[in-house]
Motif scaffolding. Sequence first.
Motif, PDB file in Angstrom:
ATOM      1  N   UNK A  92       0.836  -1.212   0.000  1.00  0.00           N
ATOM      2  CA  UNK A  92       0.000   0.000   0.000  1.00  0.00           C
ATOM      3  C   UNK A  92       0.869   1.260   0.000  1.00  0.00           C
ATOM      4  N   UNK A  93       0.219   2.400  -0.214  1.00  0.00           N
ATOM      5  CA  UNK A  93       0.908   3.691  -0.140  1.00  0.00           C
ATOM      6  C   UNK A  93       1.398   3.928   1.287  1.00  0.00           C
ATOM      7  N   UNK A  94       2.474   4.688   1.401  1.00  0.00           N
ATOM      8  CA  UNK A  94       2.977   5.054   2.723  1.00  0.00           C
ATOM      9  C   UNK A  94       1.986   6.024   3.370  1.00  0.00           C
ATOM     10  N   UNK A  95       1.564   5.749   4.609  1.00  0.00           N
ATOM     11  CA  UNK A  95       0.604   6.646   5.258  1.00  0.00           C
ATOM     12  C   UNK A  95       1.273   7.963   5.665  1.00  0.00           C
ATOM     13  N   UNK A 103       5.057  21.968  16.289  1.00  0.00           N
ATOM     14  CA  UNK A 103       6.057  22.794  16.965  1.00  0.00           C
ATOM     15  C   UNK A 103       6.248  22.288  18.397  1.00  0.00           C
ATOM     16  N   UNK A 104       7.232  22.874  19.099  1.00  0.00           N
ATOM     17  CA  UNK A 104       7.361  22.570  20.524  1.00  0.00           C
ATOM     18  C   UNK A 104       6.085  23.033  21.211  1.00  0.00           C
ATOM     19  N   UNK A 105       5.539  22.172  22.047  1.00  0.00           N
ATOM     20  CA  UNK A 105       4.249  22.479  22.651  1.00  0.00           C
ATOM     21  C   UNK A 105       4.162  21.864  24.044  1.00  0.00           C
ATOM     22  N   UNK A 106       3.121  22.245  24.743  1.00  0.00           N
ATOM     23  CA  UNK A 106       2.865  21.635  26.048  1.00  0.00           C
ATOM     24  C   UNK A 106       2.232  20.254  25.820  1.00  0.00           C
ATOM     25  N   UNK A 107       2.088  19.428  26.851  1.00  0.00           N
ATOM     26  CA  UNK A 107       1.794  18.009  26.683  1.00  0.00           C
ATOM     27  C   UNK A 107       0.537  17.570  25.940  1.00  0.00           C
ATOM     28  N   UNK A 108      -0.342  18.430  25.519  1.00  0.00           N
ATOM     29  CA  UNK A 108      -1.541  17.938  24.841  1.00  0.00           C
ATOM     30  C   UNK A 108      -1.261  17.852  23.341  1.00  0.00           C
ATOM     31  N   UNK A 109      -0.864  16.662  22.902  1.00  0.00           N
ATOM     32  CA  UNK A 109      -0.580  16.439  21.486  1.00  0.00           C
ATOM     33  C   UNK A 109      -1.261  15.140  21.076  1.00  0.00           C
ATOM     34  N   UNK A 110      -1.900  15.177  19.917  1.00  0.00           N
ATOM     35  CA  UNK A 110      -2.466  13.948  19.374  1.00  0.00           C
ATOM     36  C   UNK A 110      -2.139  13.893  17.884  1.00  0.00           C
ATOM     37  N   UNK A 111      -2.483  12.773  17.274  1.00  0.00           N
ATOM     38  CA  UNK A 111      -2.223  12.618  15.843  1.00  0.00           C
ATOM     39  C   UNK A 111      -3.298  11.739  15.220  1.00  0.00           C
ATOM     40  N   UNK A 112      -3.406  11.867  13.921  1.00  0.00           N
ATOM     41  CA  UNK A 112      -4.217  10.932  13.154  1.00  0.00           C
ATOM     42  C   UNK A 112      -3.383  10.468  11.972  1.00  0.00           C
ATOM     43  N   UNK A 113      -3.881   9.492  11.260  1.00  0.00           N
ATOM     44  CA  UNK A 113      -3.145   8.917  10.135  1.00  0.00           C
ATOM     45  C   UNK A 113      -4.015   9.047   8.888  1.00  0.00           C
ATOM     46  N   UNK A 114      -3.412   9.553   7.821  1.00  0.00           N
ATOM     47  CA  UNK A 114      -4.140   9.715   6.561  1.00  0.00           C
ATOM     48  C   UNK A 114      -3.350   9.065   5.423  1.00  0.00           C
ATOM     49  N   UNK A 142      -9.363   4.038  11.554  1.00  0.00           N
ATOM     50  CA  UNK A 142      -9.338   5.127  10.585  1.00  0.00           C
ATOM     51  C   UNK A 142     -10.262   6.272  11.009  1.00  0.00           C
ATOM     52  N   UNK A 143      -9.743   7.510  10.921  1.00  0.00           N
ATOM     53  CA  UNK A 143     -10.504   8.700  11.276  1.00  0.00           C
ATOM     54  C   UNK A 143     -10.384   9.101  12.740  1.00  0.00           C
ATOM     55  N   UNK A 144      -9.764   8.274  13.560  1.00  0.00           N
ATOM     56  CA  UNK A 144      -9.662   8.599  14.990  1.00  0.00           C
ATOM     57  C   UNK A 144      -8.427   9.453  15.269  1.00  0.00           C
ATOM     58  N   UNK A 145      -8.383  10.001  16.478  1.00  0.00           N
ATOM     59  CA  UNK A 145      -7.215  10.743  16.953  1.00  0.00           C
ATOM     60  C   UNK A 145      -6.604   9.960  18.095  1.00  0.00           C
ATOM     61  N   UNK A 146      -5.291   9.888  18.112  1.00  0.00           N
ATOM     62  CA  UNK A 146      -4.563   9.164  19.153  1.00  0.00           C
ATOM     63  C   UNK A 146      -3.814  10.189  20.006  1.00  0.00           C
ATOM     64  N   UNK A 147      -4.055  10.147  21.302  1.00  0.00           N
ATOM     65  CA  UNK A 147      -3.348  11.042  22.222  1.00  0.00           C
ATOM     66  C   UNK A 147      -1.988  10.460  22.567  1.00  0.00           C
ATOM     67  N   UNK A 148      -0.982  11.306  22.515  1.00  0.00           N
ATOM     68  CA  UNK A 148       0.339  10.887  22.976  1.00  0.00           C
ATOM     69  C   UNK A 148       0.297  10.949  24.501  1.00  0.00           C
TER      70      UNK A 148
END
Length: 186
Positions: A92-95, A103-114, A142-148
Motif C-alpha cells: 500500500x501507499x505510505x501513510x 512545533x514545541x508544545x505543552x503536553x496535549x498532542x495527538x495525531x491521526x493517520x491519513x 481510521x478517522x480517529x485521533x490518538x493522544x500521545x
Amino acid sequence: KYTYYVESNGLANNNKLKSKEVEGEVKTGIAGYSYVIDNKSNTIPDNTIDTVNGEIKLSNTLTTDYYVHIIAVDKVGNVGEVLHYYVDKTPPSTPVINLSNSNWTIPVVNFNISNIKDNHSGIGKVEYRIPKVSNNWITYTEGSKVDIPSSLKGLIDIEARVIDKNNNISSIAKTTAKIDDIKPVI
C-alpha cells in the motif's frame, strides 16, 4: 461434476488466500490441470497437463503482481473454464502521520493517520507505534485521533504503516512530536 480453485499461502506469514470455486462436469475423469503464471489478466492455458494433483509450486522470486491462470483437463483432452487468479504483491501507499501541533508544545498532542490507500487487494489494517512507549504495533481506527501519553516529554517518535489484505506492508511513515512542559529558568 467437480469444482476447483486456486489457493496460495503467503510467503512471509503463511496466510491462505482462496479464489472462487469453478464448477465443471466430467464424464471421463480429470487427468490434471494446465496453468500459466504471468502478468496478464486474460491468458488462456493450453491443454498440456502441468500438474495432476492441482498443486502449483511458486518460487520466492516472484516480487511483482502476477496472475495464475488454470484450467482442468479431462482424460480425453477437453478443458474446463479458465480461472484467472490475481496475486497482489504491491504494498500500500505510505501513510501520513498528522500531528495536532508540529512545533514545541505543552503536553496535549495527538495525531491521526491519513493517506490510507491500496489500489490492489484493499486495506487490511493500519498500525502505529510510539517506540518510547512500546515497539509493538497498535491497530489504528481510521478517522480517529490518538493522544500521545502526557507522561512523555522531549522528542517523541511516532511510526505508522498500512498492511493490505494480502499482507503486503507499506513503507513506515515517521514523524516526531516535540513536547515540553518544563518551565524556563532565569
